[in-house]
Write a protein that holds these residues in place. Structure first.
Motif, mmCIF file in Angstrom:
data_model
loop_
_atom_site.group_PDB
_atom_site.id
_atom_site.type_symbol
_atom_site.label_atom_id
_atom_site.label_comp_id
_atom_site.label_asym_id
_atom_site.label_seq_id
_atom_site.Cartn_x
_atom_site.Cartn_y
_atom_site.Cartn_z
ATOM 1 N N GLY A 37 29.543 37.849 26.707
ATOM 2 C CA GLY A 37 30.328 37.019 27.614
ATOM 3 C C GLY A 37 31.639 36.550 27.018
ATOM 4 N N LYS A 38 31.913 36.944 25.755
ATOM 5 C CA LYS A 38 33.170 36.547 25.120
ATOM 6 C C LYS A 38 34.269 37.517 25.548
ATOM 7 C CE LYS A 38 33.597 35.028 20.997
ATOM 8 N NZ LYS A 38 34.170 33.719 21.390
ATOM 9 N N LEU A 39 35.162 37.022 26.375
ATOM 10 C CA LEU A 39 36.209 37.849 26.965
ATOM 11 C C LEU A 39 37.564 37.188 26.779
ATOM 12 C CD1 LEU A 39 34.256 38.399 30.274
ATOM 13 C CD2 LEU A 39 34.805 40.251 28.678
ATOM 14 N N ALA A 40 38.582 38.007 26.600
ATOM 15 C CA ALA A 40 39.963 37.528 26.566
ATOM 16 C C ALA A 40 40.620 37.960 27.866
ATOM 17 C CB ALA A 40 40.702 38.118 25.372
ATOM 18 N N ILE A 41 41.051 36.993 28.667
ATOM 19 C CA ILE A 41 41.582 37.303 29.991
ATOM 20 C C ILE A 41 43.071 36.981 30.029
ATOM 21 C CG2 ILE A 41 41.390 36.890 32.462
ATOM 22 C CD1 ILE A 41 38.497 36.119 32.064
ATOM 23 N N ALA A 42 43.876 38.007 30.298
ATOM 24 C CA ALA A 42 45.328 37.851 30.393
ATOM 25 C C ALA A 42 45.711 37.637 31.851
ATOM 26 C CB ALA A 42 46.026 39.090 29.841
ATOM 27 N N ILE A 43 46.516 36.610 32.099
ATOM 28 C CA ILE A 43 46.915 36.274 33.465
ATOM 29 C C ILE A 43 48.403 35.938 33.498
ATOM 30 C CG2 ILE A 43 44.649 35.405 34.157
ATOM 31 C CD1 ILE A 43 45.752 32.553 33.665
ATOM 32 N N SER A 44 48.946 35.904 34.706
ATOM 33 C CA SER A 44 50.312 35.429 34.895
ATOM 34 C C SER A 44 50.280 33.921 35.112
ATOM 35 C CB SER A 44 50.944 36.108 36.109
ATOM 36 O OG SER A 44 50.297 35.680 37.302
ATOM 37 N N GLY A 45 51.466 33.330 35.104
ATOM 38 C CA GLY A 45 51.522 31.890 35.318
ATOM 39 C C GLY A 45 51.440 31.495 36.776
ATOM 40 N N GLY A 46 51.609 32.451 37.691
ATOM 41 C CA GLY A 46 51.607 32.135 39.113
ATOM 42 C C GLY A 46 50.262 32.360 39.760
ATOM 43 N N SER A 47 50.106 33.546 40.371
ATOM 44 C CA SER A 47 48.855 33.851 41.066
ATOM 45 C C SER A 47 47.677 33.880 40.107
ATOM 46 C CB SER A 47 48.962 35.196 41.789
ATOM 47 O OG SER A 47 49.229 36.245 40.869
ATOM 48 N N GLY A 48 47.938 34.251 38.848
ATOM 49 C CA GLY A 48 46.865 34.300 37.863
ATOM 50 C C GLY A 48 46.248 32.938 37.610
ATOM 51 N N ALA A 49 47.090 31.911 37.592
ATOM 52 C CA ALA A 49 46.584 30.559 37.359
ATOM 53 C C ALA A 49 45.660 30.115 38.495
ATOM 54 C CB ALA A 49 47.751 29.589 37.214
ATOM 55 N N LYS A 50 46.011 30.501 39.717
ATOM 56 C CA LYS A 50 45.162 30.151 40.860
ATOM 57 C C LYS A 50 43.823 30.880 40.792
ATOM 58 C CE LYS A 50 49.103 29.293 43.925
ATOM 59 N NZ LYS A 50 49.822 29.723 45.156
ATOM 60 N N LEU A 51 43.863 32.141 40.395
ATOM 61 C CA LEU A 51 42.619 32.897 40.280
ATOM 62 C C LEU A 51 41.757 32.370 39.135
ATOM 63 C CD1 LEU A 51 43.894 36.525 40.968
ATOM 64 C CD2 LEU A 51 42.396 35.147 42.420
ATOM 65 N N ARG A 52 42.402 31.858 38.102
ATOM 66 C CA ARG A 52 41.630 31.272 36.999
ATOM 67 C C ARG A 52 40.780 30.111 37.502
ATOM 68 N NH1 ARG A 52 43.949 28.613 31.318
ATOM 69 N NH2 ARG A 52 41.926 27.815 30.610
ATOM 70 N N ALA A 62 34.826 32.892 28.459
ATOM 71 C CA ALA A 62 36.140 33.539 28.451
ATOM 72 C C ALA A 62 37.218 32.622 27.899
ATOM 73 C CB ALA A 62 36.508 33.978 29.860
ATOM 74 N N SER A 63 38.198 33.234 27.249
ATOM 75 C CA SER A 63 39.420 32.544 26.845
ATOM 76 C C SER A 63 40.558 33.110 27.685
ATOM 77 C CB SER A 63 39.706 32.764 25.360
ATOM 78 O OG SER A 63 38.661 32.258 24.560
ATOM 79 N N TRP A 64 41.449 32.237 28.123
ATOM 80 C CA TRP A 64 42.496 32.643 29.061
ATOM 81 C C TRP A 64 43.853 32.611 28.372
ATOM 82 C CZ3 TRP A 64 41.027 33.808 34.203
ATOM 83 C CH2 TRP A 64 39.683 33.560 34.485
ATOM 84 N N TYR A 65 44.624 33.670 28.571
ATOM 85 C CA TYR A 65 45.930 33.803 27.933
ATOM 86 C C TYR A 65 46.992 34.061 28.999
ATOM 87 C CZ TYR A 65 43.280 34.391 23.601
ATOM 88 O OH TYR A 65 42.436 34.205 22.530
ATOM 89 N N GLU A 66 47.982 33.201 29.047
ATOM 90 C CA GLU A 66 49.073 33.388 30.001
ATOM 91 C C GLU A 66 50.127 34.305 29.390
ATOM 92 O OE1 GLU A 66 52.376 30.554 32.122
ATOM 93 O OE2 GLU A 66 50.277 29.870 32.156
ATOM 94 N N VAL A 67 50.497 35.343 30.119
ATOM 95 C CA VAL A 67 51.466 36.333 29.641
ATOM 96 C C VAL A 67 52.849 35.959 30.157
ATOM 97 C CG1 VAL A 67 52.099 38.772 29.612
ATOM 98 C CG2 VAL A 67 49.685 38.102 29.641
ATOM 99 N N GLY A 68 53.813 35.958 29.250
ATOM 100 C CA GLY A 68 55.152 35.518 29.623
ATOM 101 C C GLY A 68 55.907 36.492 30.501
#
Length: 353
Positions: A37-52, A62-68
């Motif tokens: 269950g240890k996952l690194a999830i890359a997201i955007s700051g917009g729609s990705g944040a909402k999905l998070r 999971a750990s969440w990483y915002e991509v610039g």
């Protein structure tokens, strides 16, 4: 005993349907993807944040990483941030830039990548290529295919329609790309992988000939499947040849010559494909492409994306320089500036009827 088949790199899970995100945690718990269950999830700051916010409760490990952004530097920074986390897999949750950054980062740290696409703008969501901006403009970097692909059609419908249109242009351009590959085989003896060509061509034909529109679930399903299959065709071939010919050379030329004005990837590829088919004398196929592109709201002339005829001529003339060594209808004809101008005038006359 001889080996009678070959192994084809492909995802272990492909889930394309409305509501697919509701089962994302279950998919990621597949022992082939993440046993801990240890996952690194890359997201955007917009729609990705909402999905998070929506997905995080079901993914406690999971750990969440915002991509610039979508640059090579962004991808390197993402990989560096993830490398000490002892994760089972990387998840790219977002559009093309996020997934490409995640693909590169995952390859850099030796982890499998799960692509969770929130739009259908191009075929990179399942390809063995990460396209990233760099100091020289834009580069394509070889990476492993995603181990899983998840596309929720409910999420796709919420994205701006221009992303779907871009994906249509990219998928349809496969037909021209395969025609270029076959031309290189005939004229230069270049090896052609029949399976890769068949997969890419049929993916493009399915989108081209589907009667539905950008708001139809049936059409979105076919488009999503076509983009996934196109990515797999590149893995089969070992490079981007099944999906990249004169159409993509013209697209790259627009990006390099007019970086601040370039349209979407799929808009430029669709236009490039229609023109390339016209150049090779496939007038009926070109006319059908033009008809379908127009029906879906895509451009069929450079003026429709803000370029003059002379700028288009300049892009076509420059296009072969974007992929040295690749043989397409542009290299085959080797047209002068005046000949390109005349060819475009003939194309423009045809599409105006």
């Amino acid at each position: 005993m001889p080996v009678l088949t070959r192994l084809i790199p492909s995802p272990v899970v492909v889930d394309i349907r409305a509501g697919a995100l509701d089962d994302l945690a279950k998919i990621l718990a597949d022992q082939r993807i993440s046993s801990s269950g240890k996952l690194a999830i890359a997201i955007s700051g917009g729609s990705g944040a909402k999905l998070r916010e929506r997905l995080a409760p079901a993914l406690p490990g999971a750990s969440w990483y915002e991509v610039g952004g979508g640059t090579l530097d962004d991808a390197i920074k993402l990989g560096d941030a993830m490398k000490s986390g002892r994760y089972d897999a990387v998840v790219g949750l977002g559009g093309g830039k996020i997934i490409d950054c995640a693909k590169y980062a995952a390859a850099r740290i030796g982890l499998p990548l799960v692509a969770v696409a929130t739009n259908l703008s191009h075929d990179g969501l399942c390809s063995p290529v990460a396209t990233l901006d760099n100091d020289a403009g834009r580069g394509s970097y070889g990476v492993p295919n995603p181990i899983a692909v998840v596309i929720d059609l409910d999420v796709i419908r919420e994205a701006p329609v221009r992303f779907v249109r871009s994906g249509i242009g990219d998928a349809i351009s496969n037909i021209s790309a395969v025609a270029d590959w076959e031309l290189a085989h005939r004229e230069r003896g270049e090896d052609i992988d029949g399976l890769a060509a068949a997969i890419a061509r049929q993916a493009g034909e399915a989108v081209l000939r589907h009667p539905g529109g950008v708001g139809d679930d049936g059409f979105l399903q076919v488009l999503a499947e076509g983009l996934v299959l196109t990515g797999i065709s590149m893995s089969v071939a070992g490079d981007s040849r099944p999906a990249s010919g004169a159409c993509h050379e013209i697209n790259h030329a627009f990006d390099l010559l007019f970086p601040k004005r370039a349209a979407s990837h799929g808009e430029q590829c669709g236009l490039g494909a229609a023109f390339a088919m016209h150049l090779r004398g496939a007038r009926e196929e070109s006319a059908l492409m033009v008809q379908v592109l127009r029906r879906h709201g895509l451009p069929v002339t450079p003026q429709e994306i803000g370029f003059t005829t002379e700028e288009f001529v300049q892009a076509v003339e420059y296009a072969p320089q974007t992929r040295p060594g690749r043989y397409t209808i542009l290299e085959h004809l080797d047209l002068s500036t005046d000949q390109i101008r005349d060819a475009y005038a003939d194309y423009a006359k045809t599409v105006s009827r």
